[in-house]
Design a protein around this motif. Structure first.
Motif, short mmCIF file in Angstrom:
data_model
loop_
_atom_site.label_atom_id
_atom_site.label_comp_id
_atom_site.label_asym_id
_atom_site.label_seq_id
_atom_site.Cartn_x
_atom_site.Cartn_y
_atom_site.Cartn_z
N LYS A 1 34.07 1.93 32.57
CA LYS A 1 35.09 2.82 32.03
C LYS A 1 35.88 3.49 33.15
O LYS A 1 37.11 3.61 33.09
N LEU A 2 35.18 3.92 34.20
CA LEU A 2 35.85 4.55 35.33
C LEU A 2 36.77 3.56 36.03
O LEU A 2 37.93 3.89 36.35
N ARG A 3 36.30 2.32 36.26
CA ARG A 3 37.11 1.32 36.93
C ARG A 3 38.32 0.94 36.08
O ARG A 3 39.41 0.69 36.60
N ALA A 4 38.13 0.91 34.76
CA ALA A 4 39.24 0.58 33.86
C ALA A 4 40.32 1.65 33.94
O ALA A 4 41.52 1.34 33.90
N LYS A 5 39.91 2.91 34.04
CA LYS A 5 40.88 4.01 34.15
C LYS A 5 41.67 3.90 35.45
O LYS A 5 42.90 4.02 35.45
N ILE A 6 40.99 3.64 36.55
CA ILE A 6 41.68 3.49 37.83
C ILE A 6 42.62 2.28 37.78
O ILE A 6 43.76 2.34 38.23
N GLY A 7 42.13 1.17 37.20
CA GLY A 7 42.95 -0.03 37.11
C GLY A 7 44.20 0.19 36.28
O GLY A 7 45.29 -0.26 36.64
N SER A 8 44.06 0.90 35.16
CA SER A 8 45.21 1.18 34.29
C SER A 8 46.23 2.06 35.00
O SER A 8 47.44 1.80 34.94
N ASP A 9 45.75 3.11 35.68
CA ASP A 9 46.66 4.00 36.41
C ASP A 9 47.35 3.26 37.55
O ASP A 9 48.54 3.47 37.81
N ALA A 10 46.62 2.37 38.22
CA ALA A 10 47.20 1.61 39.32
C ALA A 10 48.26 0.64 38.80
O ALA A 10 49.33 0.50 39.41
N HIS A 11 48.00 -0.01 37.68
CA HIS A 11 48.99 -0.94 37.10
C HIS A 11 50.27 -0.20 36.73
O HIS A 11 51.38 -0.72 36.93
#
Length: 261
Positions: free
Chosen positions: A67-77
């Motif tokens: 979940k944490l990695r998904a949040k970072i990935g979404s913000d980065a995208h």
């Protein structure tokens, strides 16, 4: 869903999820073990008061990380899309700064021209859909390296990855997008999928970045189409292949003694 027709097709990601990934079991187990070792005192304290709570804390370790990695990935995208569209980016959260700096360096090195970004690849032929990150044009020399003076313009469908590593199934993802029938914009309009010369993945981590070519040839696409059939099996056909018993054993007699007991 196609906004023009309201037809729904399964997503590319869901179809690729049909690919067996046995390593995930070991990864989740390791994540649980590492969490336990790193938090021995806290886990013991929780267990004294709530044994089940301690179990839940450990068994959900991999889910919290994902979940944490998904949040970072979404913000980065979101950040990458703004940057490739030419938006001037000021200060960002410290967690995102390595990604911003890496993408800025990529833009400087490759000097891509944006064709499309964050649109939907749609296939009526094979009934699937998925959102791709971007289609870009870059100038490459005969060695495949950037050549902004004498290089040939090539059109690439690209994907931004912020995961720990890049994995082979990105080729299945990119081939599905590239072989789609049409592309649907955010306003609902559609047009034929632009012809692309190839595909690439930009892998960005806090430690650096790499821009790698990805194979999207018919052989790769055929594997994706096989998974498309497996998806139909999993979601539909597998639920219809077993009928009711033609005959079955008689119910075991329950005696009066057993009922009274």
């Amino acid at each position: 869903m196609n906004p023009e027709t309201a037809i729904k097709y399964p997503g590319v990601t869901s179809i690729i999820a049909m690919l067996p990934k046995p390593f995930l079991v070991w990864w989740a187990a390791r994540m649980t073990a590492e969490t336990a070792v790193a938090n021995l005192t806290a886990v013991a304290s929780i267990a004294e008061r709530d044994e089940q709570g301690a179990v839940d804390y450990l068994r959900n370790a991999h889910a919290r990380y994902t979940k944490l990695r998904a949040k970072i990935g979404s913000d980065a995208h979101d950040l990458f899309e703004r940057m490739i569209r030419g938006e001037i980016i000021g200060r960002v959260h410290p967690d995102l700064e390595p990604y911003r700096a890496a993408f800025a360096e990529f833009l400087e090195v490759m000097r891509p021209e944006l064709v499309r970004a964050e649109d939907i690849a749609w296939s009526d032929s094979h009934q699937y859909a998925g959102s791709f990150d971007a289609i870009i044009r870059v100038r490459l020399g005969e060695d495949g390296k950037p050549d902004h003076e004498n290089g040939t313009w090539v059109t690439l469908i690209v994907d931004w990855k912020t995961s720990k590593s890049t994995y082979p199934d990105v080729a299945l993802q990119m081939s599905a997008y590239a072989h789609a029938d049409k592309v649907i914009s955010s306003d609902g309009t559609s047009e034929p999928m632009p012809a692309v010369d190839g595909a690439a993945v930009l892998h960005i981590t806090p430690d650096g970045w790499a821009f790698k070519p990805v194979a999207i040839d018919p052989e790769v696409f055929d594997v994706f189409l096989t998974l498309r059939k497996v998806f139909d099996w999993d979601r539909d056909l597998s639920k219809r292949v077993l009928g009711r018993a033609i005959v079955e054993s008689a119910r075991r007699l329950i005696t009066g003694t057993q009922r009274r007991a």
